[in-house]
Design an enzyme around this catalytic site. Structure first.
Site, PDB file in Angstrom:
ATOM      1  N   CYS A   1      53.478 -60.110 -13.876  1.00 54.21           N
ATOM      2  CA  CYS A   1      52.512 -60.858 -14.660  1.00 54.21           C
ATOM      3  C   CYS A   1      53.094 -61.275 -16.020  1.00 54.21           C
ATOM      4  O   CYS A   1      54.091 -61.978 -16.084  1.00 54.21           O
ATOM      5  CB  CYS A   1      51.241 -60.021 -14.803  1.00 54.21           C
ATOM      6  SG  CYS A   1      49.793 -60.906 -15.387  1.00 54.21           S
ATOM      7  N   HIS A   2      52.483 -60.847 -17.118  1.00 54.71           N
ATOM      8  CA  HIS A   2      52.957 -61.151 -18.470  1.00 54.71           C
ATOM      9  C   HIS A   2      54.002 -60.142 -18.945  1.00 54.71           C
ATOM     10  O   HIS A   2      54.542 -60.272 -20.041  1.00 54.71           O
ATOM     11  CB  HIS A   2      51.784 -61.148 -19.463  1.00 54.71           C
ATOM     12  CG  HIS A   2      50.833 -62.291 -19.285  1.00 54.71           C
ATOM     13  ND1 HIS A   2      49.911 -62.331 -18.260  1.00 54.71           N
ATOM     14  CD2 HIS A   2      50.661 -63.432 -19.991  1.00 54.71           C
ATOM     15  CE1 HIS A   2      49.199 -63.445 -18.357  1.00 54.71           C
ATOM     16  NE2 HIS A   2      49.639 -64.134 -19.391  1.00 54.71           N
ATOM     17  N   GLY A   3      54.309 -59.140 -18.127  1.00 51.26           N
ATOM     18  CA  GLY A   3      55.264 -58.097 -18.491  1.00 51.26           C
ATOM     19  C   GLY A   3      56.612 -58.592 -18.998  1.00 51.26           C
ATOM     20  O   GLY A   3      57.224 -57.944 -19.849  1.00 51.26           O
ATOM     21  N   PRO A   4      57.125 -59.734 -18.512  1.00 54.65           N
ATOM     22  CA  PRO A   4      58.427 -60.201 -19.000  1.00 54.65           C
ATOM     23  C   PRO A   4      58.499 -60.444 -20.509  1.00 54.65           C
ATOM     24  O   PRO A   4      59.590 -60.509 -21.063  1.00 54.65           O
ATOM     25  CB  PRO A   4      58.659 -61.494 -18.217  1.00 54.65           C
ATOM     26  CG  PRO A   4      57.950 -61.268 -16.929  1.00 54.65           C
ATOM     27  CD  PRO A   4      56.695 -60.514 -17.336  1.00 54.65           C
ATOM     28  N   TRP A   5      57.361 -60.586 -21.183  1.00 57.77           N
ATOM     29  CA  TRP A   5      57.417 -60.769 -22.637  1.00 57.77           C
ATOM     30  C   TRP A   5      58.208 -59.646 -23.313  1.00 57.77           C
ATOM     31  O   TRP A   5      58.968 -59.890 -24.243  1.00 57.77           O
ATOM     32  CB  TRP A   5      56.014 -60.828 -23.226  1.00 57.77           C
ATOM     33  CG  TRP A   5      55.375 -62.183 -23.183  1.00 57.77           C
ATOM     34  CD1 TRP A   5      55.993 -63.396 -23.060  1.00 57.77           C
ATOM     35  CD2 TRP A   5      53.983 -62.450 -23.293  1.00 57.77           C
ATOM     36  NE1 TRP A   5      55.061 -64.399 -23.082  1.00 57.77           N
ATOM     37  CE2 TRP A   5      53.819 -63.847 -23.223  1.00 57.77           C
ATOM     38  CE3 TRP A   5      52.861 -61.645 -23.444  1.00 57.77           C
ATOM     39  CZ2 TRP A   5      52.574 -64.465 -23.306  1.00 57.77           C
ATOM     40  CZ3 TRP A   5      51.628 -62.259 -23.530  1.00 57.77           C
ATOM     41  CH2 TRP A   5      51.489 -63.654 -23.453  1.00 57.77           C
TER      42      TRP A   5
END
Length: 181
Positions: free
Chosen positions: A110-114
């Site tokens: 999900c948004h974890g790559p930030w």
């Protein structure tokens, strides 16, 4: 497959998407591994069902108390707030980067790559994510693709990435496979 392996789940005190924590956690346990919840503060983390509060979960250790050496791999659940908070915490970013430096597998959804963008470890890696993170990943040098799950072995470690909760079945299987290798 994960017998004797310990996997860190790095989560901010508030904001993780609950299903992106609980489903990979169960997959690690079912594969014989030991999941441990690591955060930036002791106590409990507050998970969410999108924007609504979900359950709380006890923290097993903080990024200041543990070492990458204590773990065989890392899982970074998403949600919008969780990785946004983690990427502003120097100790959390350093902890995540440590898995790349050590050549240990990392799984992110999900948004974890930030958090990984902040750690400057996505350059040259093939990845997927929630669509709104695509430009951030491209700008950080990643090769972003819109696929259910991507397993990238073209770097210092195996990096598994997925887009969203609907991809959890494929994500969990790929994550367990990578963490077990």
């Amino acid at each position: 497959m994960l017998q004797g392996k310990t996997v860190a789940f790095l989560i901010a005190p508030e904001g993780a998407e609950q299903v992106e924590l609980t489903e990979p956690w169960k997959a690690v346990q079912q594969a014989g591994g030991t999941p441990r919840l690591i955060s930036t503060k002791a106590g409990e983390i507050q998970a969410f069902h999108h924007l609504d509060k979900g359950d709380t979960f006890p923290v097993d250790g903080t990024v200041d108390q543990v070492s990458v050496d204590d773990f065989d791999g890392l899982v970074l659940p998403g949600g919008v707030a969780n990785p946004d908070r983690l990427r502003t915490q120097e100790a959390a970013v350093r902890f995540a980067k440590g898995f790349f430096d050590a050549g240990k597998p990392v799984a992110v959804i999900c948004h974890g790559p930030w958090t990984l963008i902040e750690a400057d470890v996505v350059r040259g890696r093939r990845m997927t994510s929630w669509p709104s993170v695509a430009t951030d990943l491209r700008n950080a040098g990643a090769d972003w693709v819109d696929e259910e799950v991507v397993v990238c072995t073209g770097g210092p470690n195996t990096l598994v990435s997925s887009r969203k909760p609907d991809d959890l079945k494929a994500f969990c299987q790929a994550a367990v496979d990578a963490l077990g290798s």
